[in-house]
Write an enzyme that holds these catalytic residues in place. Structure first.
Site, PDB file in Angstrom:
ATOM      1  N   ASP A 185       0.907  -1.156   0.000  1.00 16.82           N
ATOM      2  CA  ASP A 185       0.000   0.000   0.000  1.00 16.82           C
ATOM      3  C   ASP A 185       0.937   1.195   0.000  1.00 16.82           C
ATOM      4  OD1 ASP A 185      -1.420   2.278   0.825  1.00 16.82           O
ATOM      5  OD2 ASP A 185      -2.956   1.032   1.757  1.00 16.82           O
ATOM      6  N   HIS A 186       1.074   1.853  -1.148  1.00 19.80           N
ATOM      7  CA  HIS A 186       2.174   2.821  -1.264  1.00 19.80           C
ATOM      8  C   HIS A 186       2.038   3.999  -0.300  1.00 19.80           C
ATOM      9  CE1 HIS A 186      -0.515   5.032  -4.013  1.00 19.80           C
ATOM     10  NE2 HIS A 186       0.264   6.082  -3.824  1.00 19.80           N
ATOM     11  N   HIS A 248      -5.771   2.923   1.354  1.00 19.73           N
ATOM     12  CA  HIS A 248      -5.005   4.092   1.789  1.00 19.73           C
ATOM     13  C   HIS A 248      -5.635   4.810   2.995  1.00 19.73           C
ATOM     14  CE1 HIS A 248      -2.987   3.219  -1.845  1.00 19.73           C
ATOM     15  NE2 HIS A 248      -3.679   3.973  -2.662  1.00 19.73           N
TER      16      HIS A 248
END
Ligand code: BG6
Length: 508
Positions: A185-186, A248
């Protein structure tokens, strides 16, 4: 952060190396890690793609993309050349066993050259529908047989609801152990998101205030100016709830609301985050409308430039019911947060790109002061994640002059003012994956809980198509119903456009 020199020789295999993510994020991130000396001394990148390409063609493609997308573009001296010399392009057919056999012999011959069995990092930068096939062949050929040395990175979306995520996980677990799976999950790699932990648990003065006793509500916003760009095909049928909230925003919620971990060990941190996800109050189908708002953008203006509506974007059905905006109210059923609303919102084509966390403290119990024209502003802590990267503390102060009147003011910690260039999220995450540190990756139970928290919403939305789409103009802050969601509780979305606050102060 790890130092690449201490990592074993490593072979990085990128499935989907000619895709969008690889060109925009992965190659630039590996290049920057290389330039910063954070890759192992012995490493090789094998880029897999369907297209017939010569090595020269692929190398120039990578260089061109480094120039367009890297924070340190390709240079004219030998560094870029050195980096590129570590990349080998290999044509690969995802559903042909032969391709995996070729990959296997390539890996073995590199190992022979290195003189050791290297670590292997496989990046699956491909559509989710290919994961199963790849994983079956990887098992058959034994590409990731060494549990301690071999890892795979999987991009979101991990499934499309709880049931499909469980199926995907069960399928993966036939080939990989949990410790080999790095679900990315960047947002967790962003400097400012990681700083939430440092800020909360590296200071003693905020923690006593960090609960229902002093906090009125919390707002988490991830607003984007962009629309779906070239990704209409992917986004249609996915929508903002699955694309942004499930991952996010819920991860940011975890960082904001979690208890202090016993240590910085990966599982200690992930346990505390999983607790937050478990404590999200599950809502009943008949409550979905009360707790959530969905929206889709219409044509409008962003920074005075006309932009089309979602339904006019490329690859989008003219009667699409996919949501491009979500606002929701979440309660956490635990001791710390009982009764405190967490308002989450995310949308495309919003007025301004802005990701932030706003902690609004309770009003003073009684005040004897007179205020300036702005009235009494509640104390707020604002953590700006991007593009502004700062932390602001807003409070009341005495207005200059003879009378004892108040005005709002703020103290700011600005990342840009004191740091050199921050690493990109993908640099941090890839560097951690190379070092075998899973802290910033999603453990299976986190993914499962996150789906569980939103499954009812998506089912209800699926069964009740929206009748009012499009319901917000591009360039606005979303549908009016999102304001009503907060107004019912006497709250409002905080205007976090920094210039507004500063103007107010300058006017004095
Ligand atoms: C991705 C979503 O995960 O995050 C995109 O799929 C979104 O739709 C993107 O635009 C936002 O990331 P960032 O880092 O630009 O805020």
């Amino acid at each position: 952060m790890n130092n690449g020199k201490t990592i074993n020789p490593t072979i990085i295999v990128i499935f989907g190396a000619t895709g969008d993510l690889a060109k925009r994020k992965l190659f630039p991130a590996f290049q920057n890690l290389f330039l910063d000396g954070r890759l192992p001394e012995k490493f090789q990148i094998i880029a897999l793609g369907r297209a017939e390409k010569t090595q020269e063609e692929f190398s120039s493609y990578v260089i061109e993309n480094l120039n367009n997308f890297s924070r340190k573009p390709a240079d004219s001296d030998s560094n870029t050349e050195k980096f590129i010399s570590h990349i080998t392009y290999l044509r690969h057919d995802i559903d042909k066993e032969e391709s995996y056999r070729e990959l296997d012999s390539k890996l073995n011959s590199i190992d022979q050259g290195f003189g050791v069995r290297s670590n292997r990092l496989f990046y699956l930068s491909i559509a989710p529908s290919f994961i199963s096939t790849i994983s079956v062949y990887m098992k058959k050929i034994g590409l990731t047989a060494n549990v301690k040395q071999d890892r795979i990175i999987i991009e979101k979306p991990f499934g499309y609801d709880k049931t499909s995520a469980i199926e995907l996980n069960e399928m993966l677990s036939q080939t990989f152990k949990e410790e080999q799976i790095y679900r990315i999950d960047h947002y967790l790699g962003k400097e400012t998101v990681q700083n939430i932990l440092a800020f909360r648990f590296g200071n003693s003065m905020f923690e006593p205030l960090w609960s229902r006793n002093f906090i009125d509500f919390v707002q988490i916003t991830v607003a984007e100016e962009v629309g779906v760009e070239e990704r209409g095909g992917f986004y249609e049928g996915v929508g903002a709830l699955k694309d942004m909230i499930q991952n996010h925003l819920l991860q940011i919620l975890c960082m904001t609301a979690m208890e202090a971990p016993a240590s910085l060990a990966a599982d200690d941190i992930r346990n505390r985050k999983a607790d937050v996800l478990k404590s999200i109050r599950r809502i009943k189908p008949e409550e979905v409308e009360h707790y959530t708002v969905r929206g889709q953008y219409d044509a409008g203006f962003i920074k005075d430039k006309p932009v089309p509506g979602y339904r006019q974007d490329k690859g989008i059905a003219p009667d699409s019911t996919t949501e491009t905006y979500v606002a929701m109210k979440i309660y956490l059923d635990n001791w710390r947060w009982q009764g405190v609303p967490f308002y989450l919102r995310t949308g495309k084509r919003m007025q301004e790109k802005q990701s932030s966390i706003i902690i609004q403290f309770k009003p003073v119990p009684h005040s004897t002061f007179t205020y300036g024209s702005e009235g009494m502003t509640p104390n707020r802590l604002i953590i700006n994640i991007q593009p502004a990267m700062d932390i602001k503390l807003q409070f009341m102060t005495k207005k200059q002059g003879l009378s004892l009147a108040l005005r709002p003011a703020e103290m700011v910690f600005d990342y840009f003012a004191c740091s050199t260039m921050s690493p990109e999220a993908y640099e941090t995450l890839l560097s951690d994956a190379l070092a075998g540190d899973p802290t910033l990756f999603m453990r299976w139970d986190q993914v499962e809980q996150a789906w569980d928290a939103i499954d009812t919403i998506q089912q209800v939305w699926k069964n009740n198509a929206p009748t009012d789409f499009p319901n917000y103009k591009a360039g606005s802050w979303g549908p009016e119903a999102a304001d009503e969601l907060l107004a019912r509780q006497g709250h409002a979305w905080v205007d976090n456009t920094s210039h507004v606050v500063n103007e107010k102060i300058e006017k004095k």
